[in-house]
Each structure stands twice: as structure tokens, then as C-alpha cells.
Design an enzyme around this catalytic site. Structure first.
Site, short mmCIF file in Angstrom:
data_model
loop_
_atom_site.label_atom_id
_atom_site.label_comp_id
_atom_site.label_asym_id
_atom_site.label_seq_id
_atom_site.Cartn_x
_atom_site.Cartn_y
_atom_site.Cartn_z
N TYR A 141 65.77 27.73 101.72
CA TYR A 141 67.00 27.25 102.37
C TYR A 141 68.20 28.14 102.06
CZ TYR A 141 64.51 22.91 103.49
OH TYR A 141 63.62 21.99 103.98
N LYS A 192 52.10 26.79 96.35
CA LYS A 192 51.07 27.32 97.25
C LYS A 192 50.63 28.67 96.69
CE LYS A 192 48.82 27.08 101.24
NZ LYS A 192 47.67 26.18 101.39
N ASP A 224 49.47 21.57 100.23
CA ASP A 224 48.72 20.89 101.29
C ASP A 224 47.89 19.76 100.69
OD1 ASP A 224 47.52 23.06 100.07
OD2 ASP A 224 46.24 23.56 101.77
N ASP A 248 61.41 18.74 99.95
CA ASP A 248 62.05 18.07 101.09
C ASP A 248 61.00 17.28 101.87
OD1 ASP A 248 63.85 17.38 103.02
OD2 ASP A 248 64.22 19.39 103.77
N ASP A 252 60.02 12.88 101.61
CA ASP A 252 60.11 12.00 102.78
C ASP A 252 58.79 11.26 102.99
OD1 ASP A 252 62.70 12.57 103.36
OD2 ASP A 252 62.35 13.18 105.43
#
Ligand code: NAD
Length: 359
Positions: A141, A192, A224, A248, A252
């Protein structure tokens, strides 16, 4: 010594839900003599309307001078067509960077009263209590270079950069280990590393600091798989630490396990303990102005603010208990599946929490 909170209601449902948290703070000030004062500031679309910018220097100065910040939410369709550089969300990114709020704590706690409202089967989520520690001021970001360029063949190409330095990883890693020490003493680091070099470094740094926290069991998981495990067997997690983008998305996902995004608070802290506290949901423009938004995530954000930035754990415990009491009474806002329950408005829910606090 008296403390001062900066309120940034923001846009959409922001002012509706922050008003309810203020009712709760007023009641606590009266009942427990807390001596917590507050003032309001502008951030997001409302600040663009007033000043042409999502976050002014004046608001930044007020935030830095405060003992804690309570944010509603920012953004909405009215500002979606503006230049990206001055959109409401830029205000959010800027205040996080200005205050160096590198650690985002996102609890996913399932209140027993809401077990039936979860998207998963009751037995998978009953007793769920996960804390996601998301790195907030680095990663993709903020990484440079970023942009949209035109290739030699005339096609446009968008690009962003996922970067983490060792010091950034170590800072969030140590923070997460310390938090795990105060909870269930299990820390799962999510990245990852099978594909990304930056994740390989992340894993190395986490391993290198782990010996300083012998009481915490460290594990690693690819993102994942973590997404899959969160919806398969979420209770296996205690504390998860991860980067900005993965955090992020995963937080959620974890939010939905708890029945409603309208129940979840979050905290973003810097190294000095100054924090910005906000519900995990956005400004919900689809329901703004209707008086039906759930204010509990914001009220619980105030609870975290009192606990983590002001050290007022007794007052924080009182809020947590009052929220449990109103759920026990069967009161529900429209976002929570409410068969057989009493449906209440935003302000009725706030009033009920105050009543429970004072009883
Ligand atoms: P959202 O969280 O605002 O809404 C998603 C859904 O959840 C909507 O149906 C909404 O009505 C519902 N919802 C959210 N909060 C609720 C509450 N307290 N009570 C009842 N229902 C609630 O996400 P979105 O629709 O993707 O985004 C809307 C705007 O919010 C966008 O402009 C986005 O950029 C912004 N946003 C801001 C923040 C923030 O300020 N931290 C975070 C996420 C999104």
C-alpha cells in the site's frame, strides 16, 4: 491527569455511530469520574468538502496532541470520482503514516449470543477469539515505485511494489509476540514465502526473534492456506501476524465469522502507545442517514481506546460487560440476523448500552 480524545466521525454512517460512542463516554465520565474530554475534527470526504483535502495539517496536529483518536469511517460515492491523490481514503493512509501507526490489532471475537449469526456452523465458531496483528504502514500500500505506465506497444500497465525491510518486520513481529504472550501464547505468521522473496525475508526475521519469546509457540502459514483454514477451522488460531495487504483481506474474512462486521472494533498503535481506534467496517453509504447502523463496533473501539491508550481498564471492562448485557437482552440492529430478537435503531442501541452501564 485529564485525558483528551480526538473524535473523527468522518462520512456516511460515521457521525451516527460516533455519536453513540460519545453517549457511552459521557455516561462513563459521570459514573466513574474519568475526566476524559473530547473534541471533534474532520477527516475524509467531510474534510474535502470543507477544505479541499481529506486531512489537513490542523487535524494532524490535533491528533498528535491527543491521547487517542476515535474514528468513524471515511469515504463514499460522492468522492469516488476525485483524483486518487485527494480521495477520502488518502486521509486515512496519511494519518496512519503521520502518527506511525504501524500495528493494527483486529480482534475477531464471537459473542456467544451471536453464534447463530455466523456464516459458519455454530460448533466451528463457538468461543472464537482470534487477534489479527496487521502491519499497517508498509508493504504494497505504500511501496514505491507505483503507478500506471504506457508500454512500448502502447498498452497501459499498472504496477505496485511489495517491500518490507528487516526493521519493519522485526517491529511488527516483536509487537505480535508480546501480544501473544498476554493471550494464548500461539503466534501464526502468515506470508507467501513459497513465491515471494519479501515473504522469505519475513519468515527469516520472525524465526530470528522467536528465541526471545520462548513461551510463545511460533508457526508459519502461507496466506492462501490461512484463508482456507480461517473458514475451515478458525478456532485453531490465537494470534496471527501478517503484512498490510494479507492482513486487510484476512481480517475482513475473520470479521464475517463473528456474525456481523458491525460488531468488530480495531486499534492502530504506534510505538508510544498513541492509537487510532475505529470499527473495521466502512462508511456504509447504502444505509447512511437511516438510523439503522450498528454502533457496537464503534462503542467497542472506545473500549479498546480506554484500555490500550488511556490505561482505564475498569471503564473498558464496564463497556464490554454492558455490550454483553444488551445482547443478552435480545437487542439487535438490522445487520444481525434477528429472528425472535428485538430490532433496535442505532440510537436505541446506544441508549441501551448506556442504561446497562448505569444499572
Ligand atoms: P462497508 O463496510 O462500508 O459496507 C459493507 C456492507 O456492510 C454494507 O452493506 C453496509 O451497509 C454494511 N455495514 C457496514 N457497517 C455496518 C454497520 N455498522 N451496521 C450495519 N451494517 C453495516 O464497505 P464498502 O461498502 O466496501 O465501503 C463503503 C465506503 O467505505 C467506501 O467509500 C470505502 O472506501 C469506505 N471504507 C472506509 C473504511 C474506513 O474508513 N476505515 C474501511 C472500509 C471501507
Amino acid at each position: 491527569m485529564s485525558k483528551n480524545i480526538l473524535l473523527l466521525p468522518g462520512d456516511g454512517i460515521g457521525s451516527e455511530i460516533v455519536d453513540e460512542a460519545v453517549k457511552v463516554l459521557d455516561a462513563l465520565n459521570d459514573k466513574m469520574n474519568l475526566g476524559v474530554s473530547y473534541e471533534k475534527g474532520l477527516m475524509g470526504g467531510c474534510s474535502i468538502d470543507a477544505h479541499g483535502l481529506p486531512l489537513t495539517d490542523e487535524t494532524i496536529a490535533k491528533a498528535k496532541a491527543s491521547d487517542g483518536i476515535l474514528l468513524g469511517a471515511v469515504g463514499g460515492p460522492k468522492w469516488d470520482t476525485l483524483d486518487r491523490a485527494i480521495r477520502p481514503e488518502k486521509g486515512l493512509l496519511k494519518i496512519r503514516a503521520e502518527l506511525d501507526l504501524f500495528s493494527n490489532l483486529r480482534p475477531a471475537i464471537l459473542y456467544p449470543q451471536l453464534a447463530d449469526a455466523s456464516s459458519l456452523k455454530k460448533e466451528l465458531v463457538e468461543g472464537l477469539d482470534i487477534l489479527i496483528v496487521r502491519e499497517l504502514t508498509g508493504g504494497i500500500y505504500f511501496g514505491e515505485p507505483r503507478g500506471v505506465r504506457v508500454l512500448d506497444n502502447g498498452e497501459r500497465q499498472g504496477y505496485n511494489t511489495l517491500v518490507y525491510s528487516e526493521s519493519e518486520i522485526e517491529r511488527i513481529g516483536r509487537n505480535a509476540f508480546e501480544i501473544a504472550q498476554k493471550r494464548g501464547k500461539r503466534l501464526c505468521s502468515v506470508e507467501k514465502a513459497n513465491v515471494l522473496e519479501v515473504s522469505g525475508l519475513w519468515r527469516e526475521v520472525m524465526e530470528s526473534i522467536a528465541p526471545d519469546y520462548p513461551d510463545v509457540e511460533l508457526s508459519h502459514m502461507y496466506v492462501d492456506n490461512a484463508a482456507m483454514q480461517l473458514v475451515r477451522a478458525p478456532k485453531q488460531f490465537d494470534v496471527i501476524v501478517t503484512g498490510n495487504l494479507f492482513g486487510d483481506i484476512l481480517s475482513d474474512c475473520a470479521a464475517m465469522l463473528t456474525g456481523s462486521i458491525g460488531m468488530l472494533p480495531s486499534a492502530s498503535l504506534n510505538a508510544d502507545g498513541l492509537g487510532m481506534y475505529e470499527p473495521v467496517h466502512g462508511s456504509a453509504p447504502d444505509i447512511a442517514g437511516q438510523g439503522i447502523a450498528n454502533p457496537l463496533a464503534t462503542i467497542l473501539s472506545l473500549e479498546m481506546l480506554l484500555r490500550y491508550s488511556l490505561g482505564m481498564s475498569e471503564a473498558a471492562d464496564a463497556i464490554a460487560k454492558a455490550v454483553g448485557d444488551v445482547l443478552d437482552q435480545g437487542l439487535r440492529t438490522a445487520d444481525i440476523d434477528s429472528a425472535g430478537m428485538t430490532k433496535v435503531s442505532t440510537s436505541e442501541m446506544g441508549d441501551a448500552v448506556v442504561k446497562a452501564l448505569l444499572s
